[in-house]
Design a protein around this motif. Structure first.
Motif, PDB file in Angstrom:
ATOM      1  N   ARG A 224      -5.818  26.412  40.537  1.00 17.66           N
ATOM      2  CA  ARG A 224      -6.074  27.049  38.931  1.00 17.66           C
ATOM      3  C   ARG A 224      -5.454  26.318  37.755  1.00 17.66           C
ATOM      4  O   ARG A 224      -6.424  26.876  36.804  1.00 17.66           O
ATOM      5  CB  ARG A 224      -4.990  28.251  39.591  1.00 17.66           C
TER       6      ARG A 224
ATOM      7  N   GLN B  51      -9.454  32.775  49.669  1.00 14.59           N
ATOM      8  CA  GLN B  51      -9.918  33.307  48.212  1.00 14.59           C
ATOM      9  C   GLN B  51     -10.702  32.475  46.959  1.00 14.59           C
ATOM     10  O   GLN B  51     -11.284  31.793  47.307  1.00 14.59           O
ATOM     11  CB  GLN B  51      -8.411  32.483  46.977  1.00 14.59           C
TER      12      GLN B  51
ATOM     13  N   LEU C 264     -11.425  32.442  43.387  1.00 11.68           N
ATOM     14  CA  LEU C 264     -11.133  31.428  42.290  1.00 11.68           C
ATOM     15  C   LEU C 264     -12.045  31.831  41.090  1.00 11.68           C
ATOM     16  O   LEU C 264     -12.948  30.210  41.341  1.00 11.68           O
ATOM     17  CB  LEU C 264     -10.151  30.606  41.820  1.00 11.68           C
TER      18      LEU C 264
ATOM     19  N   THR D  65     -18.673  33.869  43.358  1.00 13.72           N
ATOM     20  CA  THR D  65     -18.507  34.675  44.456  1.00 13.72           C
ATOM     21  C   THR D  65     -19.620  35.370  45.308  1.00 13.72           C
ATOM     22  O   THR D  65     -19.021  35.172  46.759  1.00 13.72           O
ATOM     23  CB  THR D  65     -18.168  36.204  43.805  1.00 13.72           C
TER      24      THR D  65
ATOM     25  N   ALA E  31     -11.147  37.822  48.901  1.00  7.91           N
ATOM     26  CA  ALA E  31     -10.201  38.404  47.422  1.00  7.91           C
ATOM     27  C   ALA E  31     -10.690  37.462  46.633  1.00  7.91           C
ATOM     28  O   ALA E  31     -10.937  36.212  46.394  1.00  7.91           O
ATOM     29  CB  ALA E  31      -9.127  38.501  47.893  1.00  7.91           C
TER      30      ALA E  31
ATOM     31  N   GLU F 147      -9.724  36.544  42.696  1.00  7.07           N
ATOM     32  CA  GLU F 147      -9.168  36.358  41.361  1.00  7.07           C
ATOM     33  C   GLU F 147      -9.528  35.725  40.486  1.00  7.07           C
ATOM     34  O   GLU F 147     -10.823  34.242  40.715  1.00  7.07           O
ATOM     35  CB  GLU F 147      -7.796  35.298  41.860  1.00  7.07           C
ATOM     36  N   ASP F 148      -9.678  36.485  39.458  1.00  5.06           N
ATOM     37  CA  ASP F 148     -10.172  36.470  37.598  1.00  5.06           C
ATOM     38  C   ASP F 148      -9.160  35.402  37.348  1.00  5.06           C
ATOM     39  O   ASP F 148      -7.940  36.363  36.504  1.00  5.06           O
ATOM     40  CB  ASP F 148     -10.656  37.273  36.870  1.00  5.06           C
ATOM     41  N   VAL F 149      -9.085  34.206  37.029  1.00  3.22           N
ATOM     42  CA  VAL F 149      -7.851  33.182  36.563  1.00  3.22           C
ATOM     43  C   VAL F 149      -8.009  33.544  35.497  1.00  3.22           C
ATOM     44  O   VAL F 149      -6.625  33.518  33.790  1.00  3.22           O
ATOM     45  CB  VAL F 149      -8.413  31.873  36.930  1.00  3.22           C
TER      46      VAL F 149
END
Length: 334
Positions: A73, A101, A103, A117, A130, A132-134
């Motif tokens: 991240r 995940q 990210l 993705t 899953a 996650e849009d950081v």
């Protein structure tokens, strides 16, 4: 040359220009795919996934292996990578720490986020992950279309300002005054539209206005300088460079690493590409990775203004020398 011959020449030139336009804009868009795209891989299976990425898509990704999701991240927030795949534990015990995940940072380019993705979902050994849009795009522009669409108007309006100043204002000094007024006004007014009315840009209004003003000055000042040095030929070459190379190669909607190389890198050396990158950094990433695009724009502005200043000084010295040479003649005549 007769009127008919001139008409034929104009018609042929227009056909050629149309073909060049189609190639310039359609070719990069039809060849969008990752090329040395910086991504991170973290977690217990990171090395295996990194090797798998290299095998399945040679040359597509520049992979950095990091210890955990937090480090990934951080790299995304600093614009060192576009996204990351965080692998789950071998065997997967079902706990939250076992889950994989993906990210992403849609603010860095929705096309890149979608690509990463999709690739992560195709990798064998990576559970359904899953996402996650950081660093997300603005909620009013979730697909990034508004951001991509605003770069071209900034460039075209700056081209128009440069052409008008070069063709309608004879004095170099007056042209420079016009450039300053245009850049200042364009930055303040465009930031109101983009940030206020359209709500496309989070972050500081003044920072956004400064970036837009810098982009506007880099394009318009270069046009004026090119026209001052080389006349209509200079205006044509500069306009061709910015419109037919700079815009399609800017990576505003895709990211430069998604464009054919070396053209994606070339685009980042021109004001549209550098401007788009600087806007992303200032709007979404608190200025991270802003140094290079800012320097590129500053070089364009400095070069153009230096050329205009030197030409203005040369003109003033020539005028002064001519006037001083006429003084003895007037004295002798008396």
């Amino acid at each position: 040359m007769t009127v008919v011959q001139r008409a034929v020449g104009v018609g042929i030139a227009a056909v050629v220009f149309q073909g060049v336009m189609l190639i310039a804009f359609a070719w990069p868009a039809s060849n969008v795919e990752p090329r040395d795209l910086p991504v991170a891989v973290a977690g217990p299976q990171a090395d295996a996934v990194a090797a798998l990425l290299s095998q399945r898509a040679p040359g597509a990704f520049e992979v950095t292996v990091v210890a955990d999701a937090e480090r990934a991240r951080g790299l995304i927030a600093d614009r060192e990578v576009y996204g990351a795949i965080v692998t789950g534990a071998v065997g997967g015990g079902g706990g939250s720490g076992d889950k994989a995940q993906v990210l992403v940072a849609s603010a860095a380019g929705p096309a890149v986020a979608q690509q990463l993705t999709r690739v992560a979902g195709q990798l064998s050994g990576v559970p359904e992950a899953a996402v996650e849009d950081v660093v997300a795009s603005d909620p009013d522009d979730p697909n990034g279309g508004g951001f991509a669409a605003m770069v071209l108007p900034l460039v075209v309006s700056s081209l128009a300002a440069g052409y008008l100043l070069a063709l309608a204002v004879p004095s170099i000094g007056a042209r420079m005054v016009g450039l300053a007024i245009y850049a200042f006004g364009a930055g303040l007014s465009s930031a109101v539209v983009v940030r206020g009315w359209l709500s496309l840009a989070p972050g500081s209004y003044l920072a956004l206005a400064a970036v837009i003003g810098l982009i506007s000055m880099s394009v318009s000042a270069t046009i004026v300088a090119a026209g001052t040095v080389a006349g209509r030929i200079g205006l044509g070459v500069a306009g061709f460079t910015f419109l037919l190379l700079g815009n399609p190669l800017s990576g505003a909607s895709t990211g430069s690493e998604m464009l054919p190389q070396p053209w994606g890198s070339v685009g980042q050396l021109l004001p549209p590409g550098a401007g788009a990158s600087l806007l992303r950094s200032v709007m979404f990433f608190d200025g991270a990775a802003a140094g290079v695009p800012f320097t590129v724009l500053l070089v364009w502005v400095t070069t153009a203004l230096t050329m205009l200043t030197l030409l203005a000084l040369a003109g003033a010295m020539h005028h002064l020398a001519r006037n001083s040479s006429q003084v003895p003649e007037l004295v002798a005549a008396e």
